[in-house]
Design an enzyme around this catalytic site. Structure first.
Site, PDB file in Angstrom:
ATOM      1  N   ASP A  35      -4.640 -11.948  -2.755  1.00  0.00           N
ATOM      2  CA  ASP A  35      -4.170 -11.121  -3.874  1.00  0.00           C
ATOM      3  C   ASP A  35      -4.830 -11.542  -5.182  1.00  0.00           C
ATOM      4  OD1 ASP A  35      -2.698  -9.146  -5.080  1.00  0.00           O
ATOM      5  OD2 ASP A  35      -0.842 -10.300  -5.190  1.00  0.00           O
TER       6      ASP A  35
ATOM      7  N   ASN B 162      -2.507   0.429   1.386  1.00  0.00           N
ATOM      8  CA  ASN B 162      -3.701   0.431   0.539  1.00  0.00           C
ATOM      9  C   ASN B 162      -4.441   1.769   0.524  1.00  0.00           C
ATOM     10  OD1 ASN B 162      -4.598  -3.049   1.226  1.00  0.00           O
ATOM     11  ND2 ASN B 162      -3.363  -2.174  -0.432  1.00  0.00           N
TER      12      ASN B 162
END
Length: 244
Positions: A24, A72
């Site tokens: 991340d 995503n």
């Protein structure tokens, strides 16, 4: 502290068999540089190389990288397209490194939804590395923990199962044959598991770091392992039972 000095603090008798990583912070890294988000993803390849080589060197059996979640797809199209192109190029460029380090590549997730070129490159790399006997690198692609549980349940229903035991679920997840993670590392300071390996991480140790993923290096991996080795894993037992 020097890298080797830090590495020497890691006990070779307590290495996690399986490390999972939520990579991340690529977008925030790019914003700090004043560039588009896709540049953050491109600059994250060195972090992937560091954590993969570092884990293999230490004797980790399995390393799972959360590369692309089912959620995503909701990102801007240019970013998704860029990620898919990056996946293709990275597999091609990093294949020699995988072979050099005797690393086996595999995937979890519904890869049938990926672009055809990405599927082809993945299949080629998986086939070329399938006889390697070192660490297994698992790419979680178009993956989510909820998806994994649903597809496992559907498979059991198709077999006519009316009573389901934990073993039944274990044997129908996409991670069948892969041990549950001992350690989860998440970068960028976020403290959640984001729909990743929900069933498998029931007793996983969690390590959160403020480091943004493109800046993550072996030093950060070593620090996570040192933290992990200082913990007592009880799996529901008391401390006295574990020490007995």
């Amino acid at each position: 502290m020097e890298l080797e000095e830090l590495k020497n603090q890691i006990s070779s008798t307590n290495i996690p068999e399986h490390i999972a990583v939520i990579m991340d912070g690529n977008g925030r890294w790019a914003q700090k540089q004043g560039v588009k988000r896709i540049f953050g993803h491109q600059n994250a390849i060195e972090a992937v190389r560091n954590v993969t080589e570092g884990s293999a060197e230490l004797g980790v059996g399995f390393l799972t990288l959360y590369a692309f979640s089912t959620e995503n797809w909701e990102r801007p199209k240019y970013e998704v397209d860029g990620l898919m192109n990056l996946l293709v190029n990275t597999i091609k460029d990093e294949l020699p490194t995988l072979q050099k380090n005797n690393i086996k590549l595999t995937t979890i997730g519904d890869t049938s939804a990926l672009p055809e070129k990405a599927q082809t490159k993945l299949k080629e790399a998986i086939e070329l590395t399938h006889t390697n006997t070192g660490m297994t690198l698992v790419l979680a692609l178009n993956y989510s923990g909820k998806w994994d549980l649903v597809q496992a349940m559907n498979a059991l229903l198709e077999k006519g199962k009316t009573e389901i035991e934990p073993f039944d679920i274990d044997s129908h997840l996409s991670t069948v044959g892969i041990p549950n993670p001992d350690l989860l590392i998440r970068t960028s300071g976020e403290m959640r598991i984001s729909n990743f390996l929900l069933w498998q991480m029931a007793y996983t140790e969690l390590h959160f770091t403020e480091v943004l993923w493109p800046d993550f290096r072996k030093k950060d991996l070593y620090e996570a392992l040192i933290s992990y080795q200082r913990r007592e894993r009880r799996f529901g037992k008391t401390s006295d039972q574990v020490k007995a």
